[in-house]
Design an enzyme around this catalytic site. Sequence first.
Site, PDB file in Angstrom:
ATOM      1  N   GLY A   1     -11.031 -40.508  18.434  1.00 20.66           N
ATOM      2  CA  GLY A   1     -11.616 -40.643  17.107  1.00 20.66           C
ATOM      3  C   GLY A   1     -12.362 -39.412  16.633  1.00 20.66           C
ATOM      4  CG  LEU A   2     -14.692 -37.178  18.823  1.00 22.87           C
ATOM      5  CD1 LEU A   2     -15.100 -36.573  20.162  1.00 22.87           C
ATOM      6  CD2 LEU A   2     -15.882 -37.176  17.877  1.00 22.87           C
ATOM      7  N   GLY A   3     -10.806 -36.460  15.855  1.00 22.72           N
ATOM      8  CA  GLY A   3      -9.962 -35.595  15.033  1.00 22.72           C
ATOM      9  C   GLY A   3      -9.299 -34.463  15.784  1.00 22.72           C
ATOM     10  CB  SER A   4      -8.139 -34.108  19.293  1.00 26.16           C
ATOM     11  OG  SER A   4      -7.431 -33.171  20.059  1.00 26.16           O
TER      12      SER A   4
ATOM     13  N   PRO B   1     -12.211 -34.122  22.808  1.00 22.67           N
ATOM     14  CG  PRO B   1     -13.861 -35.508  23.692  1.00 22.67           C
ATOM     15  CD  PRO B   1     -13.647 -34.429  22.666  1.00 22.67           C
ATOM     16  CB  VAL B   2      -6.746 -36.005  23.584  1.00 18.38           C
ATOM     17  CG1 VAL B   2      -5.468 -36.578  22.968  1.00 18.38           C
ATOM     18  CG2 VAL B   2      -6.639 -34.485  23.689  1.00 18.38           C
TER      19      VAL B   2
ATOM     20  CG  ASP C   1      -9.266 -37.563  11.216  1.00 17.71           C
ATOM     21  OD1 ASP C   1     -10.100 -38.340  10.714  1.00 17.71           O
ATOM     22  OD2 ASP C   1      -8.774 -37.729  12.343  1.00 17.71           O
TER      23      ASP C   1
ATOM     24  CB  ALA D   1      -6.953 -33.279  11.915  1.00 18.95           C
ATOM     25  CB  ALA D   2      -9.541 -29.967  15.325  1.00 18.11           C
TER      26      ALA D   2
END
Length: 318
Positions: free
Chosen positions: A110-113, A106-107, A157, A115-116
């Site tokens: 807070g899940l590092g979209s 999810p963009v 991240d 950087a991933a």
Amino acid sequence: MATASAPGKIILFGEHAVVYGRPALAVPVTQVQAKVTAEKTGQDAGKNWADAVLVQAADIGLSSPLSRLLADSPPHPLATVIEKTLQRLGIDHPAAFQVTIRSSIPVASGLGSGAAVSVATIRALAELFERPLPAEQVNELAYEIEKLHHGTPSGIDNTVITYAKPVYFVRGQPIETFSVAQPFSLVIADTGIAAPTRESVGDLRKLWQADQSRWEAVFEQVGEIVRQARQAIESGETVRLGPLMDANQALLQQMTVSSPELDRLVLAAKTAGADGAKLSGGGRGGNMIALVQPQSAESVASALKAAGAKQTIITTIR
């Protein structure tokens, strides 16, 4: 053709206190991934090679030549990743190629979209042009890109995502990765409310300025929780993590960075049998996380949805 993927990430312990010199812990979330495929198309790149590079990201409705994305002001983040990676690889006039990006992360949650996507793109291009980069160089390049878009990011991240390992972070010190002795399961639940991190950080700063001794003591308690959590993860004593999460959440509530929606989800998780639960990240919205036994993960996730969570992710930290 070359393909690479990278996981998401979540803050496990220590948010906000990390701003005041205390440690924080973050872990990879492998249940969600960014996947990037890079493929040479065989076309003549011509003088302006960026016209012959196609960038496709169906998740955000994007299909465009690289040249157009570079012409944006500021340049599109995906264009920046590609341009900087080619520079690092020493390629100034590549053959025509296409980059296809898909992500289940999810963009802006807070899940590092971001950087991933950067890490997966860097690795896919390095493989496509047969110039592989060691992990430390991937991490360094991803951090440079994070700085372009976020000003002064912590580096958490990109490090968690590059190495796909937990990290222990203290501001101003080298980030340390460490290993998980015993896997443990988390349910991540999204409130559906944008997390106003700058606002929550600013409000806490005002509280700290008004009574520094009080808040330094609170931050020190958080720091001790983080240190104990790392020790528990490295020793396989994951049973200790639940009470530590509950204690960290109580301190975050004192900091005024929780919210009624987050508190409701934390209570729902605990009522459904979670071993511990807390907000994750900036607070006042965004995500909360619950430590669960694998057999109860689905029932806790269902309870969180019933309590108002817009989305849940079940993941195992290994």
